[in-house]
Design an enzyme around this catalytic site. Structure first.
Site, mmCIF file in Angstrom:
data_model
loop_
_atom_site.group_PDB
_atom_site.id
_atom_site.type_symbol
_atom_site.label_atom_id
_atom_site.label_comp_id
_atom_site.label_asym_id
_atom_site.label_seq_id
_atom_site.Cartn_x
_atom_site.Cartn_y
_atom_site.Cartn_z
ATOM 1 N N HIS A 157 26.035 -20.445 -62.709
ATOM 2 C CA HIS A 157 26.765 -20.729 -63.922
ATOM 3 C C HIS A 157 27.806 -21.712 -63.711
ATOM 4 O O HIS A 157 28.091 -22.342 -64.635
ATOM 5 C CB HIS A 157 27.741 -19.386 -63.850
ATOM 6 C CG HIS A 157 27.000 -18.201 -64.172
ATOM 7 N ND1 HIS A 157 26.926 -17.282 -63.189
ATOM 8 C CD2 HIS A 157 26.393 -17.562 -65.121
ATOM 9 C CE1 HIS A 157 26.225 -16.267 -63.561
ATOM 10 N NE2 HIS A 157 25.808 -16.361 -64.934
ATOM 11 N N GLY A 216 29.563 -12.646 -66.630
ATOM 12 C CA GLY A 216 30.344 -12.755 -65.506
ATOM 13 C C GLY A 216 29.454 -12.612 -64.098
ATOM 14 O O GLY A 216 28.336 -12.969 -64.177
ATOM 15 N N ALA A 217 30.203 -11.950 -63.130
ATOM 16 C CA ALA A 217 29.436 -12.138 -61.667
ATOM 17 C C ALA A 217 29.061 -13.590 -61.288
ATOM 18 O O ALA A 217 27.776 -13.795 -61.214
ATOM 19 C CB ALA A 217 28.345 -11.103 -61.645
#
Ligand code: PAF
Length: 286
Positions: free
Chosen positions: A36, A30-31
């Site tokens: 990503h 995440g984050a």
């Protein structure tokens, strides 16, 4: 986008997706940032469906590391993934990954021992174990990882070969080149911890690495170049350098000079309490 947090629901959802063609997995904690999203876009280009996992894996954090402080922002992450057209988000709670009595650890020797493995004992055992779990849970046809975490990628490649995690689990591991800011700093969830001043100074890392690579490629002595690289970083505001090494790109064995195999320059350095890592290809064979 469909979000699931139980294994039975995941299996059902992936089975439906598999009917449409290859399924790609992008494992994350995440984050999410542009790095990503680049993995997600690359996955989209290579597969019919994209599954993203978000799981802050406790077993890869050491006792003095930032597990509790690690940024958790599932809603914001979900919106970003929706925007990328991701089909399925796998966001399991800890007990779905590590149920009561969980007692198995995967340890990849050699490639996980030096570099970050030397200063973060147990870290790559945690990574290998959770990635093997994620592969077995999702059973993707391919999985994508950022080259930013080069040692992690090397560990996962080794584990995938050693444990025959091939079809119907993971047929292919794809490394995706590091995404960088305009000044060259590699994108990382940890960059948000840098003060504005340290953020400016941090650009010295990719700059010093490029200079070192130019010197190594022109034939300068590797040990002298690595020493100069460390001095350049501490002279530019870095508090310390955990390591700066030239290594075989696959085995991560340290190299005293460029040879026949692909080589990589890998660095970890601390600035204002934040540990930054980066790596770059060196030489024509990279
Ligand atoms: O690179 C990461 O975000 C993590 O190490 C990974 C691969 C998702 C395993 O927890």
């Amino acid at each position: 986008m469909h979000t699931v947090n139980r294994l039975a629901a995941l299996r059902e959802a992936v089975d439906t997706l598999r009917g449409k063609g290859p399924v790609a997995l992008v494992p994350t904690m995440g984050a999410l940032h542009e790095g990503h999203l680049t993995l997600v876009r690359e996955a989209r280009a290579r597969a019919a469906s994209v599954v993203v996992s978000i799981f802050v894996n406790p077993t890869q954090f050491g006792p003095n590391e930032d597990l509790d402080a690690y940024p958790r922002q599932l809603e914001a992450d979900s919106r970003l993934l929706e925007g990328e057209g991701v089909e399925l988000l796998w966001a399991p709670p800890v007990e779905e990954v590590y149920p009561e009595g969980f007692a198995t650890t995967i340890s990849v020797s050699g490639v996980s021992e030096g570099l970050c493995g030397a200063t973060r004992p147990g870290h790559f055992d945690g990574v290998a174990t959770v990635v093997a779990k994620l592969f077995n849970q999702v059973r993707p046809d391919l999985a994508l990882f950022g080259e930013k975490d080069w040692q992690q990628l090397a560990v996962i490649r080794r584990m995938t070969r050693d444990l025959d995690l091939t079809r119907p689990h993971v047929a292919a591991i794809h490394g995706v080149p590091t995404v960088r800011e305009a000044d060259g700093l590699a994108l990382s969830s940890r960059n948000r911890y840098l003060s504005p001043d340290d953020r400016q100074r941090a650009a010295a890392l990719p700059r010093a690495m490029r200079e070192a690579i130019a010197r190594i490629e022109s034939g300068d002595q590797v040990s002298a170049v690595l020493l100069a690289l460390k001095q350049a970083l501490t002279g530019s505001g870095f508090a310390s350098v955990d390591y700066a090494e030239l290594a075989d790109a696959e085995t991560l064995e340290p190299l005293g000079q460029l040879g026949d195999s692909a080589a990589r320059l890998l660095v970890a350095a601390r600035i204002g309490g934040t540990r930054l890592i980066d790596n770059m290809a060196v030489g024509a064979r990279a």
